[in-house]
Design a protein around this motif. Structure first.
Motif, short mmCIF file in Angstrom:
data_model
loop_
_atom_site.label_atom_id
_atom_site.label_comp_id
_atom_site.label_asym_id
_atom_site.label_seq_id
_atom_site.Cartn_x
_atom_site.Cartn_y
_atom_site.Cartn_z
N VAL A 1 7.62 -71.93 7.82
CA VAL A 1 7.56 -70.86 8.59
C VAL A 1 6.19 -70.09 8.00
N PHE A 2 5.31 -70.03 8.76
CA PHE A 2 4.13 -69.28 8.33
C PHE A 2 4.13 -67.89 8.21
N ASN A 3 3.31 -67.44 7.15
CA ASN A 3 3.31 -65.97 6.76
C ASN A 3 1.76 -65.46 7.19
N LEU A 4 1.81 -63.96 7.36
CA LEU A 4 0.57 -63.18 7.69
C LEU A 4 -0.25 -63.42 6.66
N ASP A 5 -1.48 -63.62 6.97
CA ASP A 5 -2.74 -63.77 6.09
C ASP A 5 -2.68 -65.08 5.55
N GLU A 6 -1.89 -66.20 5.99
CA GLU A 6 -2.05 -67.55 5.30
C GLU A 6 -2.94 -68.24 5.90
N GLU A 7 -3.61 -69.01 5.18
CA GLU A 7 -4.92 -70.05 5.76
C GLU A 7 -4.15 -71.04 6.28
N VAL B 1 -4.06 -66.99 15.44
CA VAL B 1 -4.68 -67.50 14.30
C VAL B 1 -6.27 -66.91 14.49
N TYR B 2 -6.99 -66.45 13.52
CA TYR B 2 -8.33 -65.97 13.67
C TYR B 2 -9.34 -66.99 13.07
N PHE B 3 -10.21 -67.30 13.71
CA PHE B 3 -11.36 -68.00 13.19
C PHE B 3 -12.63 -67.34 12.95
N ARG B 4 -12.85 -67.21 11.71
CA ARG B 4 -13.85 -66.32 11.07
C ARG B 4 -15.41 -66.57 11.79
N PRO B 5 -15.89 -68.10 11.74
CA PRO B 5 -17.24 -68.30 12.17
C PRO B 5 -17.50 -67.71 13.53
N ASN B 6 -16.81 -67.80 14.38
CA ASN B 6 -16.99 -67.31 15.92
C ASN B 6 -16.07 -65.96 16.13
N ARG B 7 -15.39 -65.61 15.26
CA ARG B 7 -14.54 -64.14 15.36
C ARG B 7 -13.84 -64.49 16.45
N GLU B 8 -13.16 -65.37 16.73
CA GLU B 8 -12.23 -65.46 17.95
C GLU B 8 -10.76 -66.01 17.34
N GLN B 9 -9.83 -65.35 18.16
CA GLN B 9 -8.44 -65.46 17.90
C GLN B 9 -7.66 -66.21 19.16
N ILE C 1 -3.68 -66.76 9.69
CA ILE C 1 -2.61 -65.94 10.30
C ILE C 1 -2.89 -64.71 10.59
N THR C 2 -3.13 -64.07 11.74
CA THR C 2 -3.44 -62.49 11.71
C THR C 2 -2.14 -61.82 12.30
N GLN C 3 -1.23 -62.54 13.00
CA GLN C 3 0.01 -61.91 13.64
C GLN C 3 0.93 -62.85 13.90
N VAL C 4 2.38 -62.41 13.45
CA VAL C 4 3.38 -63.30 13.76
C VAL C 4 4.11 -62.85 15.02
N LEU C 5 4.11 -63.61 16.01
CA LEU C 5 4.53 -63.30 17.45
C LEU C 5 6.02 -63.54 17.71
N GLN C 6 6.78 -62.63 18.23
CA GLN C 6 8.37 -62.73 18.33
C GLN C 6 8.63 -63.94 19.19
#
Length: 342
Positions: free
Chosen positions: A77-83, A108-116, A97-102
């Motif tokens: 189970v992954f947690n918020l802000d986990e890499e 998941v947010y990718f820093r280099p291109n700022r896509e999610q 991880i930027t959001q745990v969905l229902q």
């Protein structure tokens, strides 16, 4: 622990040092073990030699471009802000991880291109680094200990030109760190894109980025990926763009500070102070002030009055004074996030 041996037939993961693929890892197999010049012949599991046939791609790569298959828990189970690493376009890409969905999925947010993007748990794994051909960081947690805080000591000496760290070093606290490489997520998966109407997050950023606001600006130019430079907002321009003036970058004739137009995806507020830091610790993730910008790295050795910082993107180590470092923070979803600490 002896170094891992890449013998013929060994299953491995391979990185590709090409534009658009940096930072991703692809599964494959060793066809010929490393030669004296450090070259390894590998065959990819999912990449093909030609789009029109089914022959797996084979190529020679440097030894530093391969690693064993990372360990993976049978369920997690992954947690918020986990890499994490996210499986996409036949490879594993680093994100957070930027959001745990229902529905059991994760954003998941990718820093280099700022896509999610959204992923199922089966397409994610905890991000780990293969350090010096010896061990994984963080190590695989035992099935019985998944619900407990990692208590074992992580000792991963990083050898470098400044000297060799002793394996007997025991820093007083440890950082489970991820250095996000400057890669670009390939297209093909639905991502969150700005729309014509402003959502709440965009409105919040628009208010933050007003004239005379102090900000930091990133660049996509080769050699500057991942660095942030201090600047001031000069003017708000239509189309989510801003005219900014750098605080330290000057024109070629050195008569004034550089001004340029940038879009809001390349701007963030200045990071807040992380409190008084009397001493940085081994393996802490930091930003280092270098060439007028802040570059993310990891503390690899603590000297009496200085620190050695390792930069994954360039595989370099440089020495810095205490005043030229700050704890690394990321601007995600309109808030500042620091690396997880154990």
């Amino acid at each position: 622990m002896a170094d891992f041996q890449f013998k013929k037939g060994t299953k491995v993961e391979i990185s590709i040092d090409e534009e658009g693929f940096r930072g991703a890892w692809f599964s494959g197999m060793v066809i010929k073990p490393p030669t004296k010049n450090g070259k390894v012949l590998v065959e990819y599991d999912t990449l093909l030699a030609d789009e029109n046939d089914s022959i797996p791609l084979r190529e020679e790569v440097d030894l530093v471009q391969i690693r064993p298959i990372p360990p993976r828990e049978s369920s997690r189970v992954f947690n918020l802000d986990e890499e994490v690493d996210a499986y996409h376009n036949d490879g594993w890409w680093e994100g957070v991880i930027t959001q745990v969905l229902q529905n059991g999925e994760y954003s998941v947010y990718f820093r280099p291109n700022r896509e999610q993007s959204d992923f199922k748990a089966s397409d994610l794994r905890l991000h780990r680094e293969w350090v010096h051909g010896r061990k994984w960081v963080p190590p695989l947690q035992d099935e019985e200990d998944k619900l407990h805080v990692l208590a074992t000591t992580i000792q991963v000496p990083i050898r470098h030109s400044l000297g060799e760290a002793s394996e007997d070093e025991e820093p007083s606290r440890f950082l489970m760190f991820i250095i996000f490489s400057c890669s670009i997520l390939p297209t093909g998966r639905q991502v969150v894109q700005p729309t014509a109407g402003k959502n709440a997050h965009q409105q919040k950023e628009e208010k933050l980025f007003s004239p005379r606001s102090l900000v930091e600006v990133s660049s996509d130019e080769d050699g500057f990926e991942g660095a942030w430079f201090a600047a001031t907002i000069v003017e708000v321009i239509e189309g989510n763009k801003y005219l900014i003036e750098y605080k330290d970058l000057r024109t070629e004739d050195d008569t004034e500070f550089v001004r340029e137009e940038v879009d809001e995806l390349h701007i963030r507020p200045c990071p807040p102070p992380a409190g008084k830091i009397d001493r940085f610790k081994l393996y802490e993730e930091v930003d280092a002030l270098y060439n007028d910008g802040w570059w993310v790295g990891i503390i690899s050795k603590v000297h009496r009055s200085k620190y050695a910082v390792y930069f994954k993107g360039t595989n370099e180590e440089l020495e810095f004074k205490h005043g030229d470092l700050r704890l690394h923070q990321d601007w995600i979803g309109g808030k500042w996030v620091m690396a997880s600490q154990v």
